[in-house]
Design an enzyme around this catalytic site. Structure first.
Site, PDB file in Angstrom:
ATOM      1  N   LYS A  66      -2.444   3.768  13.580  1.00 14.44           N
ATOM      2  CA  LYS A  66      -1.356   5.252  13.568  1.00 14.44           C
ATOM      3  C   LYS A  66      -1.233   6.344  14.711  1.00 14.44           C
ATOM      4  CE  LYS A  66      -0.256   4.274   8.861  1.00 14.44           C
ATOM      5  NZ  LYS A  66      -0.809   4.441   7.059  1.00 14.44           N
ATOM      6  N   GLN A 110      -4.338   8.774   3.978  1.00 18.46           N
ATOM      7  CA  GLN A 110      -4.334   7.159   3.806  1.00 18.46           C
ATOM      8  C   GLN A 110      -4.999   6.563   2.133  1.00 18.46           C
ATOM      9  OE1 GLN A 110      -3.491   5.045   6.552  1.00 18.46           O
ATOM     10  NE2 GLN A 110      -3.818   3.333   5.069  1.00 18.46           N
ATOM     11  N   ASP A 133       4.633  10.530   4.281  1.00 14.83           N
ATOM     12  CA  ASP A 133       4.482   9.265   3.916  1.00 14.83           C
ATOM     13  C   ASP A 133       5.613   9.090   2.567  1.00 14.83           C
ATOM     14  OD1 ASP A 133       2.661   7.454   4.286  1.00 14.83           O
ATOM     15  OD2 ASP A 133       0.618   8.978   3.589  1.00 14.83           O
TER      16      ASP A 133
HETATM   17  N1  GUN Z   1      -2.280   2.942   2.370  1.00 15.01           N
HETATM   18  C1  GUN Z   1      -1.365   1.262   2.159  1.00 15.01           C
HETATM   19  N2  GUN Z   1      -0.302   1.655   2.824  1.00 15.01           N
HETATM   20  C2  GUN Z   1       0.259   3.066   2.964  1.00 15.01           C
HETATM   21  C3  GUN Z   1       1.001   4.221   3.392  1.00 15.01           C
HETATM   22  O1  GUN Z   1       2.006   3.518   3.748  1.00 15.01           O
HETATM   23  N3  GUN Z   1       0.402   5.135   3.777  1.00 15.01           N
HETATM   24  C4  GUN Z   1      -1.130   5.784   3.411  1.00 15.01           C
HETATM   25  N4  GUN Z   1      -0.769   6.852   3.769  1.00 15.01           N
HETATM   26  N5  GUN Z   1      -2.045   4.617   2.617  1.00 15.01           N
HETATM   27  C5  GUN Z   1      -0.909   3.540   2.868  1.00 15.01           C
END
Ligand code: GUN
Length: 321
Positions: A66, A110, A133
């Site tokens: 990311k 995350q 998110d």
């Molecule tokens: N863990 C698995 N997928 C995601 C996501 O799209 N965002 C975040 N923050 N954590 C995740």
């Protein structure tokens, strides 16, 4: 009278593959142009703060991807990597400071967080305006009401993939397998918003195959390698595989990948594992009209949509959207 088989038994038949990479590249290019425009016209450079707690290796890879993708489109980013011993109060303090900072547009925490931390409490602490998110209850509620909201990145990416591949959603029978907060539930909401007829299946669904086999669009996010087989798929359906499972056993790879098994076995012997979705690719190939591969399907779209949401957050906070 002989019964007609609905399953194409031609061994050479392959479903058309929907590659997320091309769509992700397109979305990233659009984000790059928008970032350039924001700088040229307003001297604004969007900034994403990524927060990670603990040593989960998969989470470390996801966050690194990311951060790298942000740089590629000109978004500034910060990586807050906290030790596994971080407690809720320390994490809430960090989020409060990121909420307060005017130079931070998007905040992502995350998941999963260590078990000792109440993830719901942390998610609720993020400023909904910076919730790129789309996990905050305010954004979840807005999405459910069909109002403008930050939509979670993976399901939003699936919608982009369908749209840009020319696959109609309105009026389609869509079946979502899995009801997670990150994928299944928001996926169902987004499909409903686009006028699909939506069914949501889960671990307690009776006769799963009978339900999934009725769907024109089958979207699977359950975390079980190769679980969805030939019997679950309507002939000609579009199958979107959101699963991302590590398989280390060569025999399992052989069973799942048919003609492509040797390539996968080579990957296992080199790397120790190969990534496998929730759909059995060899069986889906024999029945589905189109399917997404793993890797190379929806995974790349999650990151692209996060970048788009970060640009959107930067604009919204400044009254530009
Ligand atoms: N863990 C698995 N997928 C995601 C996501 O799209 N965002 C975040 N923050 N954590 C995740």
């Amino acid at each position: 009278m002989a019964t007609q088989s609905f399953i194409d038994t031609d061994p050479a038949r392959r479903a058309q593959l929907l590659h997320g990479a091309a769509v992700a590249a397109q979305i990233k290019l659009e984000a790059t142009r928008e970032v350039e425009r924001l700088w040229k016209d307003h001297q604004v450079r969007p900034c994403l703060a990524a927060v990670r707690v603990g040593d989960d290796p998969a989470s470390a890879v996801y966050v690194r991807n990311k951060i790298k993708a942000s740089a590629e489109v000109g978004i500034r980013s910060e990586h807050h990597a906290l030790t596994a011993t971080t407690n809720s109060i320390e994490l809430l303090d960090l989020i409060a400071s990121l909420n307060d900072r005017d130079d931070v547009d998007g905040i992502l925490v995350q998941l999963p967080l260590p078990a000792e931390i109440d993830a719901d409490k942390i998610i609720e602490a993020v400023d909904p305006q910076k919730d790129v998110d789309g996990f905050h209850p305010l954004n979840v509620g807005r999405l459910a009401l069909g109002r403008p909201a930050f939509a979670p990145c993976t399901p939003a990416g699936v919608i982009e993939l369908l749209d840009r591949s020319g696959i109609p959603i309105a009026g389609a029978g869509a079946c979502v397998v899995g009801r997670s907060q990150i994928v299944g539930r928001p996926m169902a909401q987004l499909l409903l918003q686009r006028d699909a007829t939506v069914t949501v299946c889960h671990s307690r669904t009776r006769d799963l195959a009978a339900v999934t086999r009725a769907a024109d669009l089958l979207i699977v996010a359950i975390g079980r390698p190769g679980f969805i087989g030939r019997e679950h798929i309507k002939p000609g359906a579009t199958v979107i595989d959101v699963g991302m499972n590590s398989v280390t056993d060569e025999a399992v790879a052989r069973e799942l990948f048919g003609a492509d098994a040797e390539k996968r076995i080579e990957i296992i012997s080199k790397r120790g594992y190969t990534l496998v979705g929730d759909v059995n690719p060899a069986e889906a190939d024999a029945v589905a009209g189109r399917r997404t591969p793993v890797p190379g399907g929806v995974g790349l779209l999650t990151v692209a949509m996060l970048l788009r949401n970060t640009v959107k957050a930067a604009k919204l906070r400044r009254g530009m959207e």
